[in-house]
Design a protein around this motif. Structure first.
Motif, mmCIF file in Angstrom:
data_model
loop_
_atom_site.group_PDB
_atom_site.id
_atom_site.type_symbol
_atom_site.label_atom_id
_atom_site.label_comp_id
_atom_site.label_asym_id
_atom_site.label_seq_id
_atom_site.Cartn_x
_atom_site.Cartn_y
_atom_site.Cartn_z
ATOM 1 N N VAL A 1 0.604 -1.085 -0.078
ATOM 2 C CA VAL A 1 0.142 0.359 -0.277
ATOM 3 C C VAL A 1 1.151 1.062 0.215
ATOM 4 O O VAL A 1 1.779 1.061 0.898
ATOM 5 C CB VAL A 1 -0.698 0.107 1.619
ATOM 6 N N VAL A 2 0.576 2.234 -0.824
ATOM 7 C CA VAL A 2 1.276 3.634 -1.099
ATOM 8 C C VAL A 2 0.409 4.516 -0.789
ATOM 9 O O VAL A 2 -0.435 4.444 -1.480
ATOM 10 C CB VAL A 2 1.887 4.053 -2.560
ATOM 11 N N VAL A 3 0.770 5.441 0.284
ATOM 12 C CA VAL A 3 -0.233 6.485 0.776
ATOM 13 C C VAL A 3 0.866 8.041 -0.364
ATOM 14 O O VAL A 3 2.065 7.819 0.404
ATOM 15 C CB VAL A 3 -0.682 6.492 1.582
ATOM 16 N N ASP A 4 -0.417 8.665 -1.576
ATOM 17 C CA ASP A 4 0.835 9.852 -1.979
ATOM 18 C C ASP A 4 0.312 10.702 -1.420
ATOM 19 O O ASP A 4 -0.840 11.497 -0.912
ATOM 20 C CB ASP A 4 0.086 10.016 -3.499
ATOM 21 N N LEU A 5 1.277 11.530 0.223
ATOM 22 C CA LEU A 5 1.080 12.737 0.208
ATOM 23 C C LEU A 5 1.289 13.728 -0.012
ATOM 24 O O LEU A 5 1.545 15.045 0.925
ATOM 25 C CB LEU A 5 2.084 12.415 1.814
ATOM 26 N N GLU A 6 2.064 13.825 -1.036
ATOM 27 C CA GLU A 6 2.502 14.764 -1.669
ATOM 28 C C GLU A 6 1.344 16.615 -2.098
ATOM 29 O O GLU A 6 1.567 17.606 -2.479
ATOM 30 C CB GLU A 6 2.802 14.466 -3.382
ATOM 31 N N ARG B 1 -8.512 21.082 8.473
ATOM 32 C CA ARG B 1 -9.737 20.059 8.794
ATOM 33 C C ARG B 1 -9.195 18.535 8.018
ATOM 34 O O ARG B 1 -9.062 17.396 8.524
ATOM 35 C CB ARG B 1 -10.804 20.244 7.990
ATOM 36 N N GLU B 2 -9.002 18.975 6.787
ATOM 37 C CA GLU B 2 -9.117 17.195 5.555
ATOM 38 C C GLU B 2 -7.956 16.518 5.884
ATOM 39 O O GLU B 2 -7.912 15.628 6.050
ATOM 40 C CB GLU B 2 -8.860 17.705 4.239
ATOM 41 N N LEU B 3 -6.343 17.658 6.617
ATOM 42 C CA LEU B 3 -5.260 16.646 7.214
ATOM 43 C C LEU B 3 -5.533 16.163 8.059
ATOM 44 O O LEU B 3 -5.472 14.956 8.097
ATOM 45 C CB LEU B 3 -4.221 18.273 6.986
ATOM 46 N N LYS B 4 -6.609 16.864 9.015
ATOM 47 C CA LYS B 4 -6.403 15.743 10.215
ATOM 48 C C LYS B 4 -7.399 14.615 10.049
ATOM 49 O O LYS B 4 -7.301 13.382 10.424
ATOM 50 C CB LYS B 4 -7.469 16.582 11.276
ATOM 51 N N GLN C 1 -7.517 9.027 9.136
ATOM 52 C CA GLN C 1 -7.724 7.651 8.401
ATOM 53 C C GLN C 1 -6.425 7.000 8.894
ATOM 54 O O GLN C 1 -6.216 5.275 8.991
ATOM 55 C CB GLN C 1 -8.594 7.825 7.028
ATOM 56 N N LEU C 2 -5.733 6.942 8.021
ATOM 57 C CA LEU C 2 -4.348 6.641 7.947
ATOM 58 C C LEU C 2 -3.866 5.575 9.831
ATOM 59 O O LEU C 2 -3.316 4.418 9.802
ATOM 60 C CB LEU C 2 -3.061 7.441 7.618
ATOM 61 N N LEU C 3 -4.020 6.438 10.665
ATOM 62 C CA LEU C 3 -4.077 5.630 11.711
ATOM 63 C C LEU C 3 -4.310 4.573 12.122
ATOM 64 O O LEU C 3 -4.615 3.444 12.773
ATOM 65 C CB LEU C 3 -4.065 6.730 12.858
ATOM 66 N N TYR C 4 -5.874 4.208 11.619
ATOM 67 C CA TYR C 4 -6.979 3.640 11.836
ATOM 68 C C TYR C 4 -6.890 2.154 10.825
ATOM 69 O O TYR C 4 -6.380 1.631 11.868
ATOM 70 C CB TYR C 4 -8.312 4.063 11.384
ATOM 71 N N CYS C 5 -6.085 2.767 9.678
ATOM 72 C CA CYS C 5 -5.566 1.788 8.890
ATOM 73 C C CYS C 5 -4.274 1.053 9.198
ATOM 74 O O CYS C 5 -4.121 -0.008 9.778
ATOM 75 C CB CYS C 5 -4.713 2.549 7.574
#
Length: 141
Positions: A107-112, A120-123, A128-132
């Protein structure tokens, strides 16, 4: 005393030769297209460039391989042979899938795009990432 009054009459006689020359210099349609049409044209050009790049990429062979190469079915084969060949092909695809699944998913998450996100979106993304991450740690290996 005499008053001076001047009247200027301006008549539009239609497009001049210089206007036609300007349109020809701009491709003939730049001044005639609306703003929305210009945007649509730009998007179409970008899409055409993207499609050409994808086609060139596929031609180079740099696309992701789709598994083992399977022999095509013989069109002159009997119905029983076709069924057997399909079953063998299906079995090979399942074995390939199981082998890839055994290696584990990547799994690759692009945070660019982080700079363009609202706080708010960043939070929400972080949650979501912490949940995963937590669900993955709790999963059975």
């Amino acid at each position: 005393r005499a008053s001076t009054c001047s009247t200027v009459v301006v008549m539009d006689l239609g497009p001049t030769d210089s206007d036609a020359a300007d349109r020809e210099d701009n491709g003939g349609t730049a001044s005639a297209l609306s703003r929305k049409a210009l945007k649509r044209k730009a998007r179409a050009e970008q899409r055409a460039e993207w499609k050409a790049a994808q086609k060139a990429k596929k031609k180079r062979g740099s696309h992701r391989p789709k598994g083992p190469a399977l022999a095509p079915l013989d069109p002159n084969a009997s119905e029983a042979e076709v069924k057997a060949a399909r079953a063998a092909r299906k079995q090979a695809e399942l074995e390939d899938f199981r082998a890839r699944a055994a290696k584990g998913a990547t799994v690759v998450v692009d945070l660019e795009w982080e700079e363009m996100m609202q706080p708010r979106e960043l939070k929400s993304l972080i949650q979501q990432l912490l949940y995963c991450y937590g669900a993955n740690r709790r999963a059975q290996q």
